[in-house]
Design a protein around this motif. Sequence first.
Motif, PDB file in Angstrom:
ATOM      1  N   MET A  90       0.851  -1.170   0.000  1.00 20.50           N
ATOM      2  CA  MET A  90       0.000   0.000   0.000  1.00 20.50           C
ATOM      3  C   MET A  90       0.897   1.234   0.000  1.00 20.50           C
ATOM      4  O   MET A  90       1.858   1.323   0.746  1.00 20.50           O
ATOM      5  N   SER A  91       0.549   2.198  -0.841  1.00 19.49           N
ATOM      6  CA  SER A  91       1.348   3.416  -0.915  1.00 19.49           C
ATOM      7  C   SER A  91       0.962   4.376   0.224  1.00 19.49           C
ATOM      8  O   SER A  91      -0.084   4.230   0.862  1.00 19.49           O
ATOM      9  N   ILE A  92       1.828   5.356   0.432  1.00 22.19           N
ATOM     10  CA  ILE A  92       1.569   6.363   1.459  1.00 22.19           C
ATOM     11  C   ILE A  92       0.265   7.098   1.169  1.00 22.19           C
ATOM     12  O   ILE A  92      -0.515   7.393   2.085  1.00 22.19           O
ATOM     13  N   ASP A  93       0.014   7.379  -0.120  1.00 18.16           N
ATOM     14  CA  ASP A  93      -1.201   8.111  -0.497  1.00 18.16           C
ATOM     15  C   ASP A  93      -2.455   7.390  -0.014  1.00 18.16           C
ATOM     16  O   ASP A  93      -3.345   7.996   0.585  1.00 18.16           O
ATOM     17  N   ARG A  94      -2.538   6.116  -0.277  1.00 19.65           N
ATOM     18  CA  ARG A  94      -3.714   5.341   0.137  1.00 19.65           C
ATOM     19  C   ARG A  94      -3.764   5.176   1.651  1.00 19.65           C
ATOM     20  O   ARG A  94      -4.828   5.207   2.246  1.00 19.65           O
ATOM     21  N   ALA A  95      -2.602   5.007   2.268  1.00 17.60           N
ATOM     22  CA  ALA A  95      -2.569   4.853   3.726  1.00 17.60           C
ATOM     23  C   ALA A  95      -3.031   6.131   4.423  1.00 17.60           C
ATOM     24  O   ALA A  95      -3.710   6.061   5.450  1.00 17.60           O
ATOM     25  N   VAL A  96      -2.686   7.300   3.868  1.00 21.59           N
ATOM     26  CA  VAL A  96      -3.147   8.569   4.444  1.00 21.59           C
ATOM     27  C   VAL A  96      -4.670   8.631   4.392  1.00 21.59           C
ATOM     28  O   VAL A  96      -5.319   9.066   5.348  1.00 21.59           O
ATOM     29  N   LEU A  97      -5.249   8.188   3.284  1.00 17.04           N
ATOM     30  CA  LEU A  97      -6.713   8.176   3.180  1.00 17.04           C
ATOM     31  C   LEU A  97      -7.338   7.242   4.201  1.00 17.04           C
ATOM     32  O   LEU A  97      -8.372   7.570   4.804  1.00 17.04           O
ATOM     33  N   VAL A  98      -6.721   6.091   4.429  1.00 16.56           N
ATOM     34  CA  VAL A  98      -7.231   5.144   5.425  1.00 16.56           C
ATOM     35  C   VAL A  98      -7.141   5.748   6.825  1.00 16.56           C
ATOM     36  O   VAL A  98      -8.092   5.677   7.605  1.00 16.56           O
ATOM     37  N   VAL A  99      -6.010   6.359   7.138  1.00 10.68           N
ATOM     38  CA  VAL A  99      -5.824   6.973   8.461  1.00 10.68           C
ATOM     39  C   VAL A  99      -6.818   8.114   8.663  1.00 10.68           C
ATOM     40  O   VAL A  99      -7.473   8.203   9.709  1.00 10.68           O
TER      41      VAL A  99
ATOM     42  N   ALA B 288       1.713  11.421   6.543  1.00 12.58           N
ATOM     43  CA  ALA B 288       2.567  10.874   5.491  1.00 12.58           C
ATOM     44  C   ALA B 288       4.004  10.713   5.983  1.00 12.58           C
ATOM     45  O   ALA B 288       4.673   9.725   5.652  1.00 12.58           O
ATOM     46  N   ILE B 289       4.463  11.656   6.772  1.00 12.95           N
ATOM     47  CA  ILE B 289       5.819  11.575   7.321  1.00 12.95           C
ATOM     48  C   ILE B 289       5.941  10.370   8.248  1.00 12.95           C
ATOM     49  O   ILE B 289       6.917   9.612   8.182  1.00 12.95           O
ATOM     50  N   ILE B 290       4.952  10.176   9.094  1.00 23.31           N
ATOM     51  CA  ILE B 290       4.967   9.038  10.021  1.00 23.31           C
ATOM     52  C   ILE B 290       4.884   7.720   9.260  1.00 23.31           C
ATOM     53  O   ILE B 290       5.622   6.772   9.550  1.00 23.31           O
ATOM     54  N   LEU B 291       3.993   7.662   8.258  1.00 24.07           N
ATOM     55  CA  LEU B 291       3.841   6.429   7.485  1.00 24.07           C
ATOM     56  C   LEU B 291       5.113   6.107   6.701  1.00 24.07           C
ATOM     57  O   LEU B 291       5.466   4.936   6.537  1.00 24.07           O
ATOM     58  N   LYS B 292       5.822   7.118   6.231  1.00 26.90           N
ATOM     59  CA  LYS B 292       7.084   6.895   5.524  1.00 26.90           C
ATOM     60  C   LYS B 292       8.106   6.263   6.454  1.00 26.90           C
ATOM     61  O   LYS B 292       8.859   5.372   6.059  1.00 26.90           O
ATOM     62  N   LYS B 293       8.119   6.701   7.716  1.00 25.62           N
ATOM     63  CA  LYS B 293       9.044   6.125   8.697  1.00 25.62           C
ATOM     64  C   LYS B 293       8.699   4.676   9.018  1.00 25.62           C
ATOM     65  O   LYS B 293       9.568   3.900   9.406  1.00 25.62           O
ATOM     66  N   PHE B 294       7.422   4.303   8.839  1.00 22.65           N
ATOM     67  CA  PHE B 294       6.992   2.931   9.056  1.00 22.65           C
ATOM     68  C   PHE B 294       7.257   2.050   7.836  1.00 22.65           C
ATOM     69  O   PHE B 294       6.944   0.870   7.850  1.00 22.65           O
ATOM     70  N   GLY B 295       7.800   2.631   6.769  1.00 13.48           N
ATOM     71  CA  GLY B 295       8.210   1.846   5.617  1.00 13.48           C
ATOM     72  C   GLY B 295       7.212   1.746   4.485  1.00 13.48           C
ATOM     73  O   GLY B 295       7.397   0.936   3.578  1.00 13.48           O
ATOM     74  N   PHE B 296       6.167   2.566   4.497  1.00 16.68           N
ATOM     75  CA  PHE B 296       5.231   2.558   3.378  1.00 16.68           C
ATOM     76  C   PHE B 296       5.928   3.135   2.150  1.00 16.68           C
ATOM     77  O   PHE B 296       6.732   4.058   2.261  1.00 16.68           O
ATOM     78  N   LYS B 297       5.618   2.600   0.986  1.00 12.22           N
ATOM     79  CA  LYS B 297       6.262   3.078  -0.243  1.00 12.22           C
ATOM     80  C   LYS B 297       5.633   4.390  -0.704  1.00 12.22           C
ATOM     81  O   LYS B 297       4.428   4.610  -0.510  1.00 12.22           O
ATOM     82  N   PRO B 298       6.431   5.253  -1.296  1.00  8.23           N
ATOM     83  CA  PRO B 298       5.917   6.542  -1.758  1.00  8.23           C
ATOM     84  C   PRO B 298       4.864   6.381  -2.844  1.00  8.23           C
ATOM     85  O   PRO B 298       4.853   5.404  -3.586  1.00  8.23           O
ATOM     86  N   GLY B 299       3.977   7.365  -2.931  1.00  3.88           N
ATOM     87  CA  GLY B 299       2.954   7.392  -3.967  1.00  3.88           C
ATOM     88  C   GLY B 299       3.141   8.606  -4.842  1.00  3.88           C
ATOM     89  O   GLY B 299       4.237   9.166  -4.914  1.00  3.88           O
ATOM     90  N   GLN B 300       2.088   9.041  -5.494  1.00  2.00           N
ATOM     91  CA  GLN B 300       2.163  10.213  -6.369  1.00  2.00           C
ATOM     92  C   GLN B 300       2.123  11.524  -5.587  1.00  2.00           C
ATOM     93  O   GLN B 300       2.791  12.478  -5.957  1.00  2.00           O
ATOM     94  N   ALA B 301       1.329  11.587  -4.538  1.00  2.71           N
ATOM     95  CA  ALA B 301       1.149  12.829  -3.808  1.00  2.71           C
ATOM     96  C   ALA B 301       2.228  13.046  -2.749  1.00  2.71           C
ATOM     97  O   ALA B 301       2.735  14.152  -2.582  1.00  2.71           O
ATOM     98  N   PHE B 302       2.574  12.002  -2.034  1.00  7.12           N
ATOM     99  CA  PHE B 302       3.543  12.112  -0.946  1.00  7.12           C
ATOM    100  C   PHE B 302       4.737  11.223  -1.235  1.00  7.12           C
ATOM    101  O   PHE B 302       4.640  10.015  -1.288  1.00  7.12           O
ATOM    102  N   ASN B 303       5.904  11.858  -1.417  1.00  7.33           N
ATOM    103  CA  ASN B 303       7.126  11.095  -1.725  1.00  7.33           C
ATOM    104  C   ASN B 303       7.999  10.930  -0.525  1.00  7.33           C
ATOM    105  O   ASN B 303       8.052  11.516   0.397  1.00  7.33           O
TER     106      ASN B 303
END
Length: 66
Positions: A1-10, A51-66
Amino acid sequence: MSIDRAVLVVAGSMILLSLLLSLASPLWLWLTAFVGVNLIQSAFTGFCPAAIILKKFGFKPGQAFN
């Protein structure tokens, strides 16, 4: 799951949780407002704390949040 989708879930989960908690106290609706404002500002600035927190948890970057 990309960061973009994870942000929407959160964000969606936080909104639903705050609405549920507002049954106990209407002050929880401030959390709903905070999430909404944060979503709007991240659309314009590209800055999203979740997005910053999810990136630290290892989620892969998406289109909106790199």
